[in-house]
Write a protein that holds these residues in place. Structure first.
Motif, PDB file in Angstrom:
ATOM      1  N   ARG A  55       0.847  -1.192   0.000  1.00  0.00           N
ATOM      2  CA  ARG A  55       0.000   0.000   0.000  1.00  0.00           C
ATOM      3  C   ARG A  55       0.883   1.241   0.000  1.00  0.00           C
ATOM      4  O   ARG A  55       2.078   1.177   0.267  1.00  0.00           O
ATOM      5  N   GLU A  56       0.276   2.367  -0.238  1.00  0.00           N
ATOM      6  CA  GLU A  56       1.012   3.635  -0.199  1.00  0.00           C
ATOM      7  C   GLU A  56       1.650   3.789   1.175  1.00  0.00           C
ATOM      8  O   GLU A  56       1.188   3.170   2.137  1.00  0.00           O
ATOM      9  N   PRO A  57       2.667   4.615   1.320  1.00  0.00           N
ATOM     10  CA  PRO A  57       3.400   4.709   2.593  1.00  0.00           C
ATOM     11  C   PRO A  57       2.526   4.963   3.824  1.00  0.00           C
ATOM     12  O   PRO A  57       2.847   4.514   4.898  1.00  0.00           O
ATOM     13  N   ASP A  58       1.414   5.681   3.670  1.00  0.00           N
ATOM     14  CA  ASP A  58       0.570   5.983   4.823  1.00  0.00           C
ATOM     15  C   ASP A  58      -0.415   4.872   5.150  1.00  0.00           C
ATOM     16  O   ASP A  58      -1.130   4.960   6.145  1.00  0.00           O
ATOM     17  N   HIS A  59      -0.486   3.835   4.329  1.00  0.00           N
ATOM     18  CA  HIS A  59      -1.435   2.755   4.541  1.00  0.00           C
ATOM     19  C   HIS A  59      -0.695   1.471   4.909  1.00  0.00           C
ATOM     20  O   HIS A  59       0.482   1.319   4.630  1.00  0.00           O
ATOM     21  N   VAL A  60      -1.427   0.546   5.510  1.00  0.00           N
ATOM     22  CA  VAL A  60      -0.850  -0.706   5.980  1.00  0.00           C
ATOM     23  C   VAL A  60      -1.561  -1.864   5.290  1.00  0.00           C
ATOM     24  O   VAL A  60      -2.773  -1.825   5.085  1.00  0.00           O
ATOM     25  N   ASN A  61      -0.818  -2.903   4.926  1.00  0.00           N
ATOM     26  CA  ASN A  61      -1.421  -4.123   4.408  1.00  0.00           C
ATOM     27  C   ASN A  61      -1.969  -4.927   5.587  1.00  0.00           C
ATOM     28  O   ASN A  61      -1.287  -5.083   6.600  1.00  0.00           O
ATOM     29  N   HIS A  62      -3.202  -5.407   5.454  1.00  0.00           N
ATOM     30  CA  HIS A  62      -3.852  -6.165   6.521  1.00  0.00           C
ATOM     31  C   HIS A  62      -4.148  -7.578   6.035  1.00  0.00           C
ATOM     32  O   HIS A  62      -4.468  -7.794   4.873  1.00  0.00           O
ATOM     33  N   VAL A  63      -4.071  -8.529   6.963  1.00  0.00           N
ATOM     34  CA  VAL A  63      -4.571  -9.885   6.751  1.00  0.00           C
ATOM     35  C   VAL A  63      -5.518 -10.156   7.911  1.00  0.00           C
ATOM     36  O   VAL A  63      -5.136  -9.999   9.076  1.00  0.00           O
ATOM     37  N   TYR A  64      -6.767 -10.522   7.604  1.00  0.00           N
ATOM     38  CA  TYR A  64      -7.772 -10.806   8.622  1.00  0.00           C
ATOM     39  C   TYR A  64      -8.065 -12.293   8.644  1.00  0.00           C
ATOM     40  O   TYR A  64      -8.222 -12.919   7.585  1.00  0.00           O
ATOM     41  N   ILE A  65      -8.173 -12.854   9.839  1.00  0.00           N
ATOM     42  CA  ILE A  65      -8.671 -14.218  10.022  1.00  0.00           C
ATOM     43  C   ILE A  65      -9.831 -14.100  10.991  1.00  0.00           C
ATOM     44  O   ILE A  65      -9.658 -13.646  12.124  1.00  0.00           O
ATOM     45  N   THR A  66     -11.037 -14.459  10.543  1.00  0.00           N
ATOM     46  CA  THR A  66     -12.210 -14.370  11.405  1.00  0.00           C
ATOM     47  C   THR A  66     -12.702 -15.770  11.734  1.00  0.00           C
ATOM     48  O   THR A  66     -12.646 -16.674  10.900  1.00  0.00           O
ATOM     49  N   PHE A  67     -13.185 -15.922  12.957  1.00  0.00           N
ATOM     50  CA  PHE A  67     -13.691 -17.204  13.437  1.00  0.00           C
ATOM     51  C   PHE A  67     -15.187 -17.080  13.689  1.00  0.00           C
ATOM     52  O   PHE A  67     -15.669 -16.015  14.080  1.00  0.00           O
ATOM     53  N   ASP A  68     -15.937 -18.169  13.490  1.00  0.00           N
ATOM     54  CA  ASP A  68     -17.386 -18.153  13.666  1.00  0.00           C
ATOM     55  C   ASP A  68     -17.790 -18.008  15.123  1.00  0.00           C
ATOM     56  O   ASP A  68     -18.874 -17.522  15.423  1.00  0.00           O
ATOM     57  N   GLU A  69     -16.935 -18.432  16.043  1.00  0.00           N
ATOM     58  CA  GLU A  69     -17.182 -18.281  17.471  1.00  0.00           C
ATOM     59  C   GLU A  69     -15.881 -17.868  18.143  1.00  0.00           C
ATOM     60  O   GLU A  69     -14.811 -18.037  17.564  1.00  0.00           O
ATOM     61  N   PRO A  70     -15.941 -17.312  19.344  1.00  0.00           N
ATOM     62  CA  PRO A  70     -14.700 -16.878  20.007  1.00  0.00           C
ATOM     63  C   PRO A  70     -13.721 -18.039  20.161  1.00  0.00           C
ATOM     64  O   PRO A  70     -14.106 -19.161  20.464  1.00  0.00           O
ATOM     65  N   VAL A  71     -12.453 -17.728  19.935  1.00  0.00           N
ATOM     66  CA  VAL A  71     -11.396 -18.741  19.989  1.00  0.00           C
ATOM     67  C   VAL A  71     -10.311 -18.260  20.947  1.00  0.00           C
ATOM     68  O   VAL A  71      -9.904 -17.095  20.902  1.00  0.00           O
ATOM     69  N   ILE A  72      -9.845 -19.158  21.824  1.00  0.00           N
ATOM     70  CA  ILE A  72      -8.702 -18.857  22.676  1.00  0.00           C
ATOM     71  C   ILE A  72      -7.454 -19.082  21.840  1.00  0.00           C
ATOM     72  O   ILE A  72      -7.296 -20.133  21.221  1.00  0.00           O
ATOM     73  N   ILE A  73      -6.568 -18.093  21.814  1.00  0.00           N
ATOM     74  CA  ILE A  73      -5.369 -18.182  20.978  1.00  0.00           C
ATOM     75  C   ILE A  73      -4.128 -18.215  21.866  1.00  0.00           C
ATOM     76  O   ILE A  73      -3.930 -17.336  22.700  1.00  0.00           O
ATOM     77  N   SER A  74      -3.323 -19.253  21.657  1.00  0.00           N
ATOM     78  CA  SER A  74      -2.088 -19.378  22.430  1.00  0.00           C
ATOM     79  C   SER A  74      -0.865 -18.979  21.611  1.00  0.00           C
ATOM     80  O   SER A  74       0.151 -18.588  22.179  1.00  0.00           O
ATOM     81  N   MET A  75      -0.965 -19.088  20.277  1.00  0.00           N
ATOM     82  CA  MET A  75       0.202 -18.795  19.454  1.00  0.00           C
ATOM     83  C   MET A  75      -0.228 -18.539  18.011  1.00  0.00           C
ATOM     84  O   MET A  75      -1.195 -19.122  17.528  1.00  0.00           O
ATOM     85  N   VAL A  76       0.501 -17.658  17.365  1.00  0.00           N
ATOM     86  CA  VAL A  76       0.332 -17.414  15.928  1.00  0.00           C
ATOM     87  C   VAL A  76       1.713 -17.588  15.303  1.00  0.00           C
ATOM     88  O   VAL A  76       2.662 -16.916  15.690  1.00  0.00           O
ATOM     89  N   LYS A  77       1.821 -18.519  14.346  1.00  0.00           N
ATOM     90  CA  LYS A  77       3.089 -18.726  13.632  1.00  0.00           C
ATOM     91  C   LYS A  77       2.983 -18.093  12.255  1.00  0.00           C
ATOM     92  O   LYS A  77       2.006 -18.309  11.542  1.00  0.00           O
ATOM     93  N   VAL A  78       3.993 -17.322  11.912  1.00  0.00           N
ATOM     94  CA  VAL A  78       4.025 -16.653  10.612  1.00  0.00           C
ATOM     95  C   VAL A  78       5.323 -17.039   9.918  1.00  0.00           C
ATOM     96  O   VAL A  78       6.400 -16.816  10.455  1.00  0.00           O
TER      97      VAL A  78
END
Length: 155
Positions: free
Chosen positions: A110-133
């Motif tokens: 994106r242009e310098p003032d904007h940020v690239n986003h990645v969204y992950i949505t879940f159908d119900e609340p999820v407890i998250i212990s770790m995100v690996k990228v």
């Protein structure tokens, strides 16, 4: 003699330091909120702030999310979660799923003032212990050097 200890503080080396009592420390540490050990939420957002040098494209190889028990959450874009990249370069509907199966993903920066986003949505609340990228490996300069992870809008 006084000695500089960083910032705007000085330490008198000739006099032993006095430590505050445990009771006074507990009073100073009182807070009216509690930080969650394992956050829980519906929407995980990754803000890709900067690359390792590429000025046109940003890329990732894979994203994995783990639940409170340490098990990988299966995200299949149909049953229990969805992944979305707004304003993506490739309009093929299954393109985002390459982030889940290790196929590699690239998007225009994106242009310098904007940020690239990645969204992950879940159908119900999820407890998250770790995100690996996994960073983009086909052209390391396109890999992400700085990112911020949000869960339901909280860092």
């Amino acid at each position: 003699s006084l000695r500089w200890c960083g910032g705007d503080g000085f330490v008198d080396l000739a006099r032993p330091a006095r430590m505050p009592s445990a009771a006074s420390l507990l009073d100073a540490l009182e807070q009216d909120w509690e930080a969650p050990l394992l956050p829980c939420g519906h929407t995980l957002r990754l803000d890709l702030l900067r690359t390792h040098g590429d000025t046109s494209y940003v890329g990732l190889d894979r994203i994995e999310v783990f639940d409170g028990a340490g098990n990988r959450i299966e995200i299949d874009n149909d049953l229990n979660g969805r992944i979305m990249v707004p304003g993506r370069l490739n309009r093929e509907p299954r393109f985002e799923s390459r982030l889940l199966n290790g196929g590699g993903w690239v998007d225009r920066l994106r242009e310098p003032d904007h940020v690239n986003h990645v969204y992950i949505t879940f159908d119900e609340p999820v407890i998250i212990s770790m995100v690996k990228v996994w960073n983009y490996s086909k052209s390391p300069r396109r890999g992400v050097s700085d990112l911020v992870v949000f869960l339901d809008g909280m860092v």
